[in-house]
Design a protein around this motif. Structure first.
Motif, PDB file in Angstrom:
ATOM      1  N   HIS A  88       5.451   7.066 -51.695  1.00 38.85           N
ATOM      2  CA  HIS A  88       6.909   6.949 -51.604  1.00 38.85           C
ATOM      3  C   HIS A  88       7.480   7.798 -50.464  1.00 38.85           C
ATOM      4  N   VAL A  89       8.394   7.208 -49.735  1.00 39.43           N
ATOM      5  CA  VAL A  89       9.199   7.928 -48.751  1.00 39.43           C
ATOM      6  C   VAL A  89      10.650   7.554 -49.060  1.00 39.43           C
ATOM      7  N   SER A  90      11.259   8.321 -49.954  1.00 38.34           N
ATOM      8  CA  SER A  90      12.582   7.989 -50.463  1.00 38.34           C
ATOM      9  C   SER A  90      13.682   8.776 -49.754  1.00 38.34           C
ATOM     10  N   TYR A  91      14.900   8.269 -49.891  1.00 36.39           N
ATOM     11  CA  TYR A  91      16.092   8.925 -49.346  1.00 36.39           C
ATOM     12  C   TYR A  91      15.955   9.227 -47.850  1.00 36.39           C
ATOM     13  N   VAL A  92      15.484   8.246 -47.115  1.00 37.94           N
ATOM     14  CA  VAL A  92      15.377   8.386 -45.664  1.00 37.94           C
ATOM     15  C   VAL A  92      16.780   8.557 -45.083  1.00 37.94           C
ATOM     16  N   GLU A  93      16.946   9.579 -44.274  1.00 40.47           N
ATOM     17  CA  GLU A  93      18.269   9.898 -43.725  1.00 40.47           C
ATOM     18  C   GLU A  93      18.320   9.877 -42.213  1.00 40.47           C
ATOM     19  N   ASP A  94      17.182  10.012 -41.560  1.00 42.86           N
ATOM     20  CA  ASP A  94      17.200   9.994 -40.104  1.00 42.86           C
ATOM     21  C   ASP A  94      15.871   9.472 -39.576  1.00 42.86           C
ATOM     22  N   THR A 112      13.039  -0.983 -47.730  1.00 41.42           N
ATOM     23  CA  THR A 112      14.363  -1.483 -48.125  1.00 41.42           C
ATOM     24  C   THR A 112      15.397  -0.557 -47.500  1.00 41.42           C
ATOM     25  N   LEU A 113      15.672  -0.778 -46.232  1.00 46.42           N
ATOM     26  CA  LEU A 113      16.653   0.019 -45.494  1.00 46.42           C
ATOM     27  C   LEU A 113      17.878  -0.851 -45.216  1.00 46.42           C
ATOM     28  N   VAL A 114      19.039  -0.411 -45.651  1.00 49.60           N
ATOM     29  CA  VAL A 114      20.254  -1.195 -45.423  1.00 49.60           C
ATOM     30  C   VAL A 114      21.092  -0.651 -44.273  1.00 49.60           C
ATOM     31  N   ILE A 115      20.791   0.576 -43.823  1.00 53.51           N
ATOM     32  CA  ILE A 115      21.517   1.149 -42.699  1.00 53.51           C
ATOM     33  C   ILE A 115      20.933   0.557 -41.410  1.00 53.51           C
ATOM     34  N   PRO A 116      21.711  -0.180 -40.648  1.00 54.26           N
ATOM     35  CA  PRO A 116      21.191  -0.916 -39.480  1.00 54.26           C
ATOM     36  C   PRO A 116      20.422  -0.063 -38.477  1.00 54.26           C
ATOM     37  N   THR A 117      20.912   1.140 -38.175  1.00 53.43           N
ATOM     38  CA  THR A 117      20.237   1.962 -37.166  1.00 53.43           C
ATOM     39  C   THR A 117      18.828   2.362 -37.610  1.00 53.43           C
ATOM     40  N   LEU A 118      18.669   2.642 -38.907  1.00 55.73           N
ATOM     41  CA  LEU A 118      17.350   3.010 -39.419  1.00 55.73           C
ATOM     42  C   LEU A 118      16.415   1.810 -39.440  1.00 55.73           C
ATOM     43  N   LYS A 119      16.944   0.663 -39.858  1.00 51.48           N
ATOM     44  CA  LYS A 119      16.137  -0.566 -39.879  1.00 51.48           C
ATOM     45  C   LYS A 119      15.666  -0.925 -38.469  1.00 51.48           C
ATOM     46  N   ASP A 120      16.582  -0.884 -37.499  1.00 46.52           N
ATOM     47  CA  ASP A 120      16.227  -1.243 -36.128  1.00 46.52           C
ATOM     48  C   ASP A 120      15.183  -0.289 -35.558  1.00 46.52           C
ATOM     49  N   LYS A 128      28.003  -4.569 -47.434  1.00 45.01           N
ATOM     50  CA  LYS A 128      28.534  -3.234 -47.149  1.00 45.01           C
ATOM     51  C   LYS A 128      27.547  -2.377 -46.369  1.00 45.01           C
ATOM     52  N   ARG A 129      26.254  -2.665 -46.545  1.00 45.27           N
ATOM     53  CA  ARG A 129      25.187  -1.905 -45.888  1.00 45.27           C
ATOM     54  C   ARG A 129      25.298  -0.413 -46.186  1.00 45.27           C
ATOM     55  N   GLU A 130      25.520  -0.117 -47.444  1.00 43.36           N
ATOM     56  CA  GLU A 130      25.557   1.262 -47.915  1.00 43.36           C
ATOM     57  C   GLU A 130      24.411   1.473 -48.895  1.00 43.36           C
ATOM     58  N   PRO A 131      23.591   2.494 -48.705  1.00 42.08           N
ATOM     59  CA  PRO A 131      22.484   2.735 -49.644  1.00 42.08           C
ATOM     60  C   PRO A 131      22.980   3.204 -51.000  1.00 42.08           C
ATOM     61  N   ARG A 132      22.167   2.914 -52.037  1.00 41.46           N
ATOM     62  CA  ARG A 132      22.356   3.440 -53.391  1.00 41.46           C
ATOM     63  C   ARG A 132      23.533   2.833 -54.161  1.00 41.46           C
ATOM     64  N   LEU A 133      24.070   1.709 -53.719  1.00 43.32           N
ATOM     65  CA  LEU A 133      25.174   1.099 -54.455  1.00 43.32           C
ATOM     66  C   LEU A 133      24.737   0.590 -55.830  1.00 43.32           C
TER      67      LEU A 133
END
Length: 273
Positions: free
Chosen positions: A38-44, A65-73, A106-111
Motif C-alpha cells: 500500500h502507498v496511501s494518502y499520496v500528496e506529492d 486510484t488518483l483523482v488529482i489530475p497533476t498526480l495522475k499525469d 469534483k476530482r477531490e480525494p476521499r469524498l
C-alpha cells in the motif's frame, strides 16, 4: 527461485477500492498469490517517485486510484519513461460518467468517506499511524492529532494503533541520543504531544526479552548504562517540549490510552467516541 509478484496499490485516499479490484483480478491467477504493497494518502510527486523506483526494481505493477489530475499525469508520464506498468483503475469509468451523464467530476480525494464518516475516519487513522510510525516521515508530526515520543520499547507503536482505532491520527517519534529529533517536534503544540517513559529495570527486562526473541544474546541495546543514558536524554527532550509524561512501566496499552486521553482532554484534545 521464483521472483515475488508485487502490486503497488497507490491512492490519494485509503486505497481500499484499488485493493479490492487487485484482489478480484489476482484471484483469477493461481489462487491470487500476489503481494500487495500500500502507498496511501499520496500528496506529492515525491511519494509517486519512490513507488516508481521501487516498481522498476521488482517484478511488479502499479494499480492506482488518483483523482488529482497533476498526480495522475505525473504517474502516467514517469511510469512510461521508466518502463513501469501503471494501471489507472478509476479515471476511465469517471470519464465515462462525465461523457454519458454530461457532468464534471469534483476530482477531490476521499469524498466516498462521507458515506460512513466514522468507519473511514478509523481506516484513515490506522493508515496514518502506519505511515508515520517510528519517525518515518516528520511531516506527520504537524498533521497528527497526537504525537508520542519516547525511547525504544515504550509501547509507542501499539499505543498508536490502539488510538487509531479510536479515530485519532497518531505519529510517534523515537528518541535516540545519537539522532537529532526532527525540527517539527519542537514546533508542534505541547498540548497534543505526550512523552512515554519507563523504569530502567523494566526496560532492561523488555529489551533482553526482545533480543532473546531475535536470537541475540549480547547487545548495547539492553545494556543498563545505555538505557539510563537514553532515558536521561529523552527526559531532557520532553522537558524542552513541555509535554505531559506517562510512565508505562506497569500499564497495559488500554490503561495508558485511557490516561493519555484524559490528560489531553484537559488540554483541549477531545474524545472521538
Amino acid at each position: 527461485m521464483k521472483e515475488k509478484e508485487v502490486v503497488y496499490v497507490v491512492s490519494d485516499s485509503v486505497g481500499e477500492t484499488a485493493e479490492l479490484m487487485v484482489k478480484a483480478v489476482a484471484s483469477q491467477f493461481n489462487g491470487g498469490e500476489v503481494e500487495i504493497d500500500h502507498v496511501s494518502y499520496v500528496e506529492d510527486v515525491n511519494d509517486l517517485e519512490n513507488v516508481i523506483i521501487a516498481s522498476k526494481c521488482t517484478n511488479s505493477i502499479i494499480a492506482y486510484t488518483l483523482v488529482i489530475p497533476t498526480l495522475k499525469d505525473y504517474l502516467d508520464n514517469r511510469s512510461k519513461e521508466e518502463g513501469v506498468m501503471a494501471i489507472d483503475l478509476m479515471n476511465p469509468l469517471m470519464e465515462a460518467f462525465a461523457k454519458t451523464f454530461n457532468k464534471e467530476p469534483k476530482r477531490e480525494p476521499r469524498l466516498i468517506r462521507k458515506l460512513d464518516a466514522n468507519y473511514f475516519r478509523r481506516v484513515e487513522a490506522v493508515e496514518f499511524a502506519v505511515k508515520y510510525d517510528d519517525g518515518q516521515d516528520s511531516r506527520g508530526i504537524q498533521r497528527a492529532d497526537i504525537v508520542l515520543i519516547g525511547v525504544s520499547r515504550t509501547s509507542k507503536t501499539p499505543l498508536s494503533m490502539y488510538l487509531a482505532h479510536k479515530r485519532y491520527k497518531v505519529a510517534n517519534v523515537p528518541l535516540v541520543p545519537e539522532v537529532r529529533p526532527p525540527d517539527e517536534l519542537f514546533k508542534v503544540s505541547k498540548n497534543k504531544c505526550v512523552g512515554l517513559v519507563i523504569t530502567p529495570d523494566k526496560l532492561n527486562e523488555i529489551r533482553k526479552q526482545r533480543l532473546k526473541n531475535l536470537g541475540l544474546s549480547v547487545a548495547k541495546y539492553a545494556d543498563l548504562d545505555r538505557i539510563l543514558e537514553e532515558l536521561e536524554y529523552a527526559e531532557k527532550i520532553m522537558k524542552r517540549i513541555g509535554c505531559p509524561i506517562i510512565n508505562v512501566s506497569d500499564k497495559a496499552v488500554e490503561e495508558t490510552a485511557d490516561l493519555l486521553l484524559a490528560m489531553l482532554k484537559k488540554r483541549g484534545v477531545g474524545y472521538r467516541e
